[in-house]
Design a protein around this motif. Structure first.
Motif, short mmCIF file in Angstrom:
data_model
loop_
_atom_site.label_atom_id
_atom_site.label_comp_id
_atom_site.label_asym_id
_atom_site.label_seq_id
_atom_site.Cartn_x
_atom_site.Cartn_y
_atom_site.Cartn_z
N GLU A 120 -7.48 2.72 -1.70
CA GLU A 120 -6.46 3.53 -1.45
C GLU A 120 -6.46 4.93 -2.34
N THR A 168 0.82 -1.03 -0.08
CA THR A 168 0.02 0.13 0.01
C THR A 168 0.92 1.31 0.07
N PHE A 209 -8.56 -2.46 -4.23
CA PHE A 209 -7.43 -1.78 -3.46
C PHE A 209 -7.35 -0.46 -4.19
#
Length: 155
Positions: A86, A48, A82
């Motif tokens: 994010e 991340t 994802f």
């Protein structure tokens, strides 16, 4: 253990699905420089951090003529989650059978917390406009990696 790429090698061709299921080929990027980075798993702390760092610096890299492609063994559905979670702008590609990871030398034995395991080796490969490897970096750290790349590129 797959062979590691060296500067001057022809970058292995690939076509993979992105987070939306659309096909993305390295050949489509001919004429542009491409940073291809390999990471173990979406939605893990290090991956991340690295993806967010690439996203934060995407405009700077694009202005310098670089496209950025992130490749992991995750399926497109997980990559989509994802990306949304994010707010990632980097193109994420799915390599669930690990064939591209292997051809790029980014899958094999590595040390993880003192044990030898087989898995994704966090790596970054620079491909020039002609499809040749400019540089290949293996066993990179997630934190600070993008900042170091930018510094090394003189951006």
């Amino acid at each position: 253990m797959s062979e590691r790429l060296q500067p001057g090698d022809t970058a292995p061709a690939f076509t993979l699905s992105d987070a939306d299921g659309a096909e993305v080929s390295l050949a489509d990027r001919r004429g542009r420089k491409v940073i291809v980075y390999f990471y173990p798993a979406a939605m893990t702390p290090g991956c991340t951090k690295e993806a967010c760092d690439f996203t934060d610096n995407l405009a700077l890299l694009a202005d310098a003529g670089y496209d950025v492609l992130g490749i992991s063994p995750d399926k497109p559905e997980k990559l989509a989650k994802f990306r949304e979670k994010e707010q990632l702008k980097v193109t994420l590609l799915a390599d669930p059978d690990k064939s591209v990871l292997q051809r790029y030398g980014a899958y094999g034995e590595k040390n993880s917390y003192g044990k030898t395991v087989t898995g994704v080796i966090r790596s970054t490969v620079f491909v020039d406009e002609e499809g040749k490897v400019e540089r290949a970096l293996y066993n990179v750290r997630a934190t600070g990696h993008v900042a170091k790349l930018i510094k090394d590129l003189g951006l």
